[in-house]
Motif scaffolding. Structure first.
Motif, PDB file in Angstrom:
ATOM      1  N   THR A 396       0.841  -1.198   0.000  1.00 15.06           N
ATOM      2  CA  THR A 396       0.000   0.000   0.000  1.00 15.06           C
ATOM      3  C   THR A 396       0.878   1.252   0.000  1.00 15.06           C
ATOM      4  O   THR A 396       2.061   1.178   0.297  1.00 15.06           O
ATOM      5  CB  THR A 396      -0.954   0.022   1.215  1.00 15.06           C
ATOM      6  N   ASP A 398       1.096   3.570   2.012  1.00 14.62           N
ATOM      7  CA  ASP A 398       1.726   3.948   3.280  1.00 14.62           C
ATOM      8  C   ASP A 398       2.819   2.949   3.646  1.00 14.62           C
ATOM      9  O   ASP A 398       3.145   2.777   4.817  1.00 14.62           O
ATOM     10  CB  ASP A 398       0.688   4.103   4.395  1.00 14.62           C
ATOM     11  N   GLU A 400       3.002  -0.273   3.632  1.00 16.56           N
ATOM     12  CA  GLU A 400       2.702  -1.504   4.349  1.00 16.56           C
ATOM     13  C   GLU A 400       2.612  -2.670   3.367  1.00 16.56           C
ATOM     14  O   GLU A 400       2.146  -2.495   2.238  1.00 16.56           O
ATOM     15  CB  GLU A 400       1.373  -1.342   5.083  1.00 16.56           C
ATOM     16  N   VAL A 402       0.959  -6.454   2.983  1.00 16.68           N
ATOM     17  CA  VAL A 402       0.006  -7.422   3.541  1.00 16.68           C
ATOM     18  C   VAL A 402       0.310  -8.760   2.863  1.00 16.68           C
ATOM     19  O   VAL A 402       0.182  -8.885   1.654  1.00 16.68           O
ATOM     20  CB  VAL A 402      -1.440  -6.975   3.262  1.00 16.68           C
ATOM     21  N   ARG A 430       1.545  -8.638   8.411  1.00 17.64           N
ATOM     22  CA  ARG A 430       1.687  -7.267   7.926  1.00 17.64           C
ATOM     23  C   ARG A 430       3.076  -6.735   8.265  1.00 17.64           C
ATOM     24  O   ARG A 430       3.570  -6.972   9.378  1.00 17.64           O
ATOM     25  CB  ARG A 430       0.612  -6.370   8.552  1.00 17.64           C
ATOM     26  N   ARG A 432       5.931  -3.278   7.617  1.00 16.76           N
ATOM     27  CA  ARG A 432       6.103  -1.924   7.081  1.00 16.76           C
ATOM     28  C   ARG A 432       7.536  -1.783   6.555  1.00 16.76           C
ATOM     29  O   ARG A 432       8.495  -2.122   7.253  1.00 16.76           O
ATOM     30  CB  ARG A 432       5.843  -0.854   8.140  1.00 16.76           C
TER      31      ARG A 432
ATOM     32  N   LEU B  18      -9.158  -6.536   7.550  1.00 14.58           N
ATOM     33  CA  LEU B  18      -8.546  -5.990   6.339  1.00 14.58           C
ATOM     34  C   LEU B  18      -9.497  -6.238   5.177  1.00 14.58           C
ATOM     35  O   LEU B  18     -10.003  -7.351   5.016  1.00 14.58           O
ATOM     36  CB  LEU B  18      -7.200  -6.673   6.071  1.00 14.58           C
ATOM     37  N   LYS B  41      -7.863   3.143   8.325  1.00 12.64           N
ATOM     38  CA  LYS B  41      -7.166   3.816   7.232  1.00 12.64           C
ATOM     39  C   LYS B  41      -7.585   3.206   5.902  1.00 12.64           C
ATOM     40  O   LYS B  41      -8.032   2.048   5.867  1.00 12.64           O
ATOM     41  CB  LYS B  41      -5.650   3.738   7.407  1.00 12.64           C
ATOM     42  N   PRO B  43      -5.769   3.257   2.489  1.00 14.24           N
ATOM     43  CA  PRO B  43      -4.875   3.419   1.340  1.00 14.24           C
ATOM     44  C   PRO B  43      -5.338   2.519   0.199  1.00 14.24           C
ATOM     45  O   PRO B  43      -6.287   1.751   0.357  1.00 14.24           O
ATOM     46  CB  PRO B  43      -3.523   2.947   1.872  1.00 14.24           C
ATOM     47  N   GLU B  44      -4.658   2.603  -0.963  1.00  6.87           N
ATOM     48  CA  GLU B  44      -5.075   1.773  -2.090  1.00  6.87           C
ATOM     49  C   GLU B  44      -4.929   0.288  -1.738  1.00  6.87           C
ATOM     50  O   GLU B  44      -4.112  -0.084  -0.909  1.00  6.87           O
ATOM     51  CB  GLU B  44      -4.273   2.119  -3.363  1.00  6.87           C
ATOM     52  N   TYR B  45      -5.747  -0.523  -2.351  1.00 10.06           N
ATOM     53  CA  TYR B  45      -5.712  -1.990  -2.261  1.00 10.06           C
ATOM     54  C   TYR B  45      -6.313  -2.582  -0.977  1.00 10.06           C
ATOM     55  O   TYR B  45      -7.155  -3.457  -1.042  1.00 10.06           O
ATOM     56  CB  TYR B  45      -4.299  -2.558  -2.449  1.00 10.06           C
ATOM     57  N   VAL B  46      -5.829  -2.154   0.177  1.00 12.32           N
ATOM     58  CA  VAL B  46      -6.303  -2.791   1.410  1.00 12.32           C
ATOM     59  C   VAL B  46      -6.694  -1.727   2.438  1.00 12.32           C
ATOM     60  O   VAL B  46      -5.859  -0.914   2.828  1.00 12.32           O
ATOM     61  CB  VAL B  46      -5.204  -3.699   2.022  1.00 12.32           C
ATOM     62  N   LEU B 534       2.062  10.370   6.353  1.00  3.91           N
ATOM     63  CA  LEU B 534       1.472   9.078   6.697  1.00  3.91           C
ATOM     64  C   LEU B 534      -0.058   9.088   6.657  1.00  3.91           C
ATOM     65  O   LEU B 534      -0.690   8.212   6.086  1.00  3.91           O
ATOM     66  CB  LEU B 534       1.959   8.663   8.089  1.00  3.91           C
ATOM     67  N   ALA B 537      -1.224   9.245   3.141  1.00  6.19           N
ATOM     68  CA  ALA B 537      -0.953   7.959   2.476  1.00  6.19           C
ATOM     69  C   ALA B 537      -2.001   6.940   2.903  1.00  6.19           C
ATOM     70  O   ALA B 537      -2.487   6.149   2.088  1.00  6.19           O
ATOM     71  CB  ALA B 537       0.433   7.471   2.829  1.00  6.19           C
ATOM     72  N   GLU B 538      -2.385   6.986   4.168  1.00  6.99           N
ATOM     73  CA  GLU B 538      -3.404   6.057   4.658  1.00  6.99           C
ATOM     74  C   GLU B 538      -4.767   6.338   4.040  1.00  6.99           C
ATOM     75  O   GLU B 538      -5.621   5.474   3.965  1.00  6.99           O
ATOM     76  CB  GLU B 538      -3.496   6.148   6.191  1.00  6.99           C
TER      77      GLU B 538
END
Lengths: 502, 549
Positions: A396, A398, A400, A402, A430, A432, B18, B41, B43-46, B534, B537-538
């Motif tokens: 993602t 940010d 992260e 997954v 998860r 980072r 998630l 949060k 963000p893209e995808y998840v 951050l 981005a989230e």
């Protein structure tokens, strides 16, 4: 040729910046260009402590191009061999463990002597040099050899439905491989020490727990009481990739993990099985793996399997010697040779197969009942490979990651855990991405490999993540000290060129 | 249950959920989660959601059962739901309703059906001082002043209180929306409905992106309730904006809307004030001089604008206002002091939340590209930087002289657009303002001058305006389509988001905004920038990085 350490800067102005902190010139040697200079021994002692937080220490390594060149050179040499020597090379490879083979197990010292000489002559095997054991002692294989072709087994006749009396499965090796990968990455980033009694120090265990995303371990610091990670550490120590310094008692991650973990899940699993199974039983493993693959979701009739195995490529299990016109089992010294016949099969190979099946059951790869064996979930993965397609990893914006179960191989997990900090180890894990992780990564790998790793498993890596990694790498690589660079020295000693890529 | 690849939800054993946004059943699952989980949060995808005690109690308060919640998880789960989750959900939701707060004349009663449970409550040290006399084994008298604190403490101890004591209705106020060529948007109506829904409705926080019209949600709520209202704003400019909006959007007249500020002390049907006035004290040892405003009139609704900025003394006062309906409005419920939880327990739970990207997709806020431009320090600056203290380094990085050239380049790139230049370091801002001939608004700029500059900017007479931290909040400059941040407050995520918010109002044409942040490369400022980004981005705002040559 000599090995040196080289200091490289991103642009010429950085020399001034470094000189403002510590006088550099007296500790630097010849220039390899405007941005690179060889460092003198005094650099490590006098300068490094003052610049440690500003420079990246890397280790020179062979790049993919150099590896490919070495492999294609070997292919030419193999092609030059007589057919008999080529066949023998494959037998040698099948009997080797950690690239080392015992001559008497792989060939007939008398009748195969010429082929062995040919392999030796082409630099494909090298004797350990024990003259007393000529042709029977230990030989090291060239590490760039391509893998031998698979033995064409067919155990279709042995496939059958699963029976009700198969034993309960025990925890398998795939999760152990992943745990070893995670723990190895954590040990690399977390200084860990044993106590005088030999247990992992509590404070270090807590830090490891935090790094591993294991809240219980992070809280209690009881490493030995944590069966999951204690088992993983035993595994790493058994593979000899983690060692304990006898004086300081701190744990080191040594080279060699890649030798087990690299490749797909089934490759890693197969290599781990080879390390866990006694060396003289290795030769049985491809046959069992093939039988399990052919049985698929079903089971294997052990009697039929043994019968078919005795009729197919028996020499793969044990290469017979020829004495007085008869085939015999290999012997040591003056012992009486055993005829290589049906009785011999019952006495030797059949027992080897049974012993191997016993080991595989203990490792959680098969379940057994009288006369039947079948793969467990892990065993099926070992035999057939991971299901395709694997679930995707998500990256993602940010930063992260997954990581769902089964979405990465153990070697990829090790790499991901070097790149990022584990936030949560749960149904899905998860992580980072962190600058610190990338800096550790860059000490042994290239940035492009990190990005390639993410792109291989994630359907769409956000450009933010790639930008962040690129920028971190850029700032980390402003000043790089590369150790172990091999320099070719020309005859006059003035012209030098670097052979290993930094 | 085994692996179901087409399902979007992954339930973790720590109560995190998630949600894969690319999965075919994503929207369905998202709507289902809204009732009992909190969006953390997106963000893209998840997207990350969380099942908290509070969210489950709110779900119970809204009439959801544990079986329904578990049913949703099982329905959409991609992997088997961890065994601990259903048990934990049942346990948490079963606690809601066991403790009730009811009215008893002038007093309140805390009651339960279980005498042992009440013994347990009475034994809690944190609660003891808040309890009045015991009326019976299962009932305790409560002073109405302790209503908020008692609920906060008991909730913190894992004993949610079902507040059935209701709210004091304020003085009625006749008003309606004007609806001249405008109407509330669907999500704004949903937010107003969500605020009032359920037995405990009437208090809580609405989270909407900057530029999404939170003021209108406040006004809509006010009109829906039809009661005397007190509105707390972040500053004079925001107060004026509220006033303008109220007069433009409702049938209220000027004489019904009062300002309670340092200059004017009007107490009217709708009164607007600022956090600064409320917390002002004549000297360090005196209590805040104007807290009495909360009790000077029979307010039916108190609106806390930008509730994430709520100062600590108002937190305490909010605890005493539990009998009043309370609406908190914010875009960024992140506090660098980590007191988001206090906002929820004293103002009320999060009632409505809408991901920024969702509104962007619907065209209610502008799409935005966020770009971080990295500028290297000069060689001299780098040498000075290498030998400076931590604070000195930050200063050198923030004031990097080369940022000026990048600013010039960006001003040229967006010539003709309405541009805001945002900074924190005042000398840098003044220097840039002088050099590039742009007016600057700081805390020192007189109010009249500020209003003039804002008006000029809004009406297009002024193309470029520099703003210090005063520009971080609640300034309505809808025509701004480019924001250039030249320095910021350390790693403040909230400041970054608020600054982006300045350019998110929908635009005519391509409805696109540009947000630039200029940072010094390879410095502490670059590290802080990563932290600042951050929150955005989230929310799914990726930053592109450009290197200034």
């Amino acid at each position: 040729m000599r090995a040196v350490s080289v200091l490289t800067v991103a642009d010429a102005t950085v020399w001034d910046e470094l000189s403002a902190i510590v006088p550099l010139d007296e500790h630097l040697g010849e220039a390899l260009g405007p941005l690179s200079r060889v460092v003198q021994a005094s650099f490590e002692r006098s300068v490094l402590p003052k610049l440690r937080d500003r420079l990246l220490i890397r280790y020179a390594h062979r790049d993919a191009q150099q590896t490919m060149a070495a492999q294609s050179d070997l292919a030419v040499r193999i092609a030059r061999l007589p057919r008999g020597a080529q066949t023998l090379l494959h037998t040698v490879q099948r009997h080797a463990l950690d690239n080392v083979v015992i001559g008497r197990q792989a060939w007939d010292p008398v009748y195969d002597a010429n082929s062995v000489r040919a392999l030796h002559g082409e630099g494909l095997i090298v004797s350990f040099g024990d003259e007393a054991e000529a042709f029977t002692g230990r030989y090291r294989l060239n590490p760039d050899l391509p893998p031998p072709p698979q033995v064409a087994y067919d155990f279709g006749e042995a496939a059958m439905d699963e029976t009700d009396d198969l034993s309960e499965p025990v925890p398998g090796l795939v999760s152990l491989l992943h745990d070893m990968a995670s723990l190895a990455a954590a040990l690399e980033q977390t200084p860990t020490q044993r106590t005088l009694k030999g247990s992992i120090a509590k404070t270090a265990a807590k830090k490891l727990g935090k790094r591993l995303g294991d809240t219980l371990l992070a809280k209690t610091g009881d490493f030995e009481g944590n069966s999951r990670w204690a088992r993983a550490l035993r595994g790493l120590e058994a593979l000899k990739v983690v060692s304990t310094d006898p004086i300081r008692r701190d744990l080191h991650l040594d080279n060699g993990l890649e030798g087990t973990l690299a490749g797909e899940v089934e490759d890693a699993c197969d290599r781990l099985v080879h390390r866990l199974v006694d060396a003289d039983l290795h030769v049985v493993l491809p046959a069992i793996r093939r039988a399990l693959a052919q049985a698929g979701a079903g089971a294997v009739d052990e009697m039929v399997f043994l019968e078919e195995l005795s009729e197919q490529h028996r020499d793969v299990l044990i290469s017979p010697w020829s004495r007085n016109g008869e085939l015999v089992y290999p012997v040591i010294g003056d012992e009486q040779p055993r005829p290589y016949d049906e009785d011999g099969w019952e006495y030797v190979e059949r027992r080897m197969v049974r012993a191997t099946l016993g080991r595989l059951k203990r490792f959680g790869l098969i379940r057994r009942a009288p006369g039947v064996f079948a793969a467990t979930v892990d065993g099926r993965q070992w035999a057939l490979g991971a299901p395709v397609p694997m679930p995707p990893v998500w990256v993602t914006g940010d930063l992260e990651l997954v990581v769902p179960p089964g979405s990465v191989t153990p070697w990829e997990r090790f790499q991901l855990e070097r790149l990022g900090r584990c936030l949560q180890r749960d149904v899905v894990d998860r992580y980072r991405l962190e600058r610190k992780g990338l800096v550790t990564w860059l000490s042994t790998h290239e940035l492009s490999e990190a990005i390639g790793l993410l792109q291989r498993r994630c359907p769409g890596v956000p450009h933010t993540a790639i930008d962040a990694l690129t920028q971190w790498a850029r700032s980390a690589e402003r000043v790089v000290l590369t150790r172990g660079v091999l320099l070719d020295e020309a005859d006059d000693g003035d012209e030098m060129s670097s052979r290993s890529s930094p | 249950m085994s692996y179901v690849p087409e399902n979007p939800l992954i339930a973790q054993s720590d109560h995190t959920l998630l949600l894969e946004t690319q999965a075919p059943r994503y929207s369905e699952a998202r709507d289902a989660l809204l009732g009992f989980a909190e969006l953390v949060k997106s963000p893209e995808y998840v997207h990350t959601w969380r099942l908290t005690s509070l969210s489950l109690w709110n779900a119970a308060a809204a009439g959801h059962t544990a079986d329904e919640v578990i049913g949703v998880l099982l329905e959409y789960a991609k992997y088997p739901v961890p065994d601990n989750l259903p048990a934990s959900i049942r346990d948490k939701m079963s606690r809601y309703g066991t403790l009730r707060l009811v009215r008893d004349g002038e007093w309140l009663l805390l009651e339960t059906d279980d005498a042992v449970g009440m013994m347990l409550i009475r034994s809690l040290k944190a609660v003891r001082d808040l309890l009045g006399d015991a009326v019976s084994d299962v009932q305790n008298r409560i002073n109405p002043r302790h209503r908020g604190e008692l609920k906060q403490v008991l909730t913190g101890c894992g004993h949610p209180v079902q507040d059935l004591a209701g709210y004091d209705d304020g003085d009625p106020l006749e008003m309606a929306l004007t609806h001249d060529a405008w109407s509330l948007r669907e999500y704004q109506i949903e937010a107003i409905d969500a605020f009032q829904s359920g037995p405990s409705g009437g208090s809580g926080v609405v989270v909407l992106p900057c530029g999404a019209g939170k003021t209108l949600v406040g006004i809509g709520t006010m009109v829906r309730l039809g009661m005397r209202t007190l509105i707390l704003c972040t500053g004079h400019t925001a107060l004026q904006q509220w006033k303008r909006e109220i007069l433009a959007r409702t049938t209220l007249t000027e004489d019904q809307v009062g300002e309670y500020t340092s200059q004017t002390k009007e107490l009217r049907e709708v009164t607007l004030t600022t956090y600064q006035i409320l917390t002002w004290r004549p000297d360090a040892n005196s209590p805040p001089a104007h807290f009495g405003l909360f009790y000077k009139a029979n307010w039916g609704l108190v609106i806390y604008d930008e509730v994430h900025l709520l100062p600590a003394p108002i937190f305490r006062e909010a605890a005493y206002l539990q009998a009043r309906r309370r609406l908190g409005l914010t875009a960024t419920l992140v506090r660098e002091d980590g007191r988001e939880g206090d906002v929820f327990s004293l103002i009320g739970p999060k009632r409505y939340d809408m991901p920024w990207k969702q509104l962007e997709l619907q065209g209610w806020i502008a799409t935005a590209s966020c770009i971080e431009v990295r500028v290297p320090l000069s060689t001299n600056d780098r040498v000075t930087y290498a030998n400076a203290s931590a604070r000195g380094r930050m200063d050198i990085a923030a004031k990097n002289a080369r940022k000026g050239a990048v600013l010039q380049m960006l001003l040229d790139r967006h010539e003709g657009a309405q541009i805001l230049v945002l900074g924190t370091t005042l000398d840098q801002l003044h220097f840039l303002a002088r050099r590039y001939n742009m007016p600057v608004v700081t805390g020192q700029t007189p109010m009249a001058e500020r209003d003039r500059l804002y008006t000029d900017f809004r009406e297009g007479r002024l193309k470029v305006l520099a703003l210090s931290k005063v520009g971080n909040f609640a300034i309505d400059l809808p025509s701004a389509s480019v924001a250039i941040q030249v320095s910021g407050t350390w790693g403040s995520r909230q400041e970054e988001a608020q600054r982006l918010g300045r350019v998110l109002r929908p635009k005519t044409g391509d409805n696109h905004a540009h947000f630039y942040t200029i940072v010094s490369a390879d410095t502490r400022e670059q590290e802080f920038a990563e932290r600042r980004q951050l929150f955005l981005a989230e929310q799914g705002y990726p930053y592109r990085i450009e290197m200034a040559s």
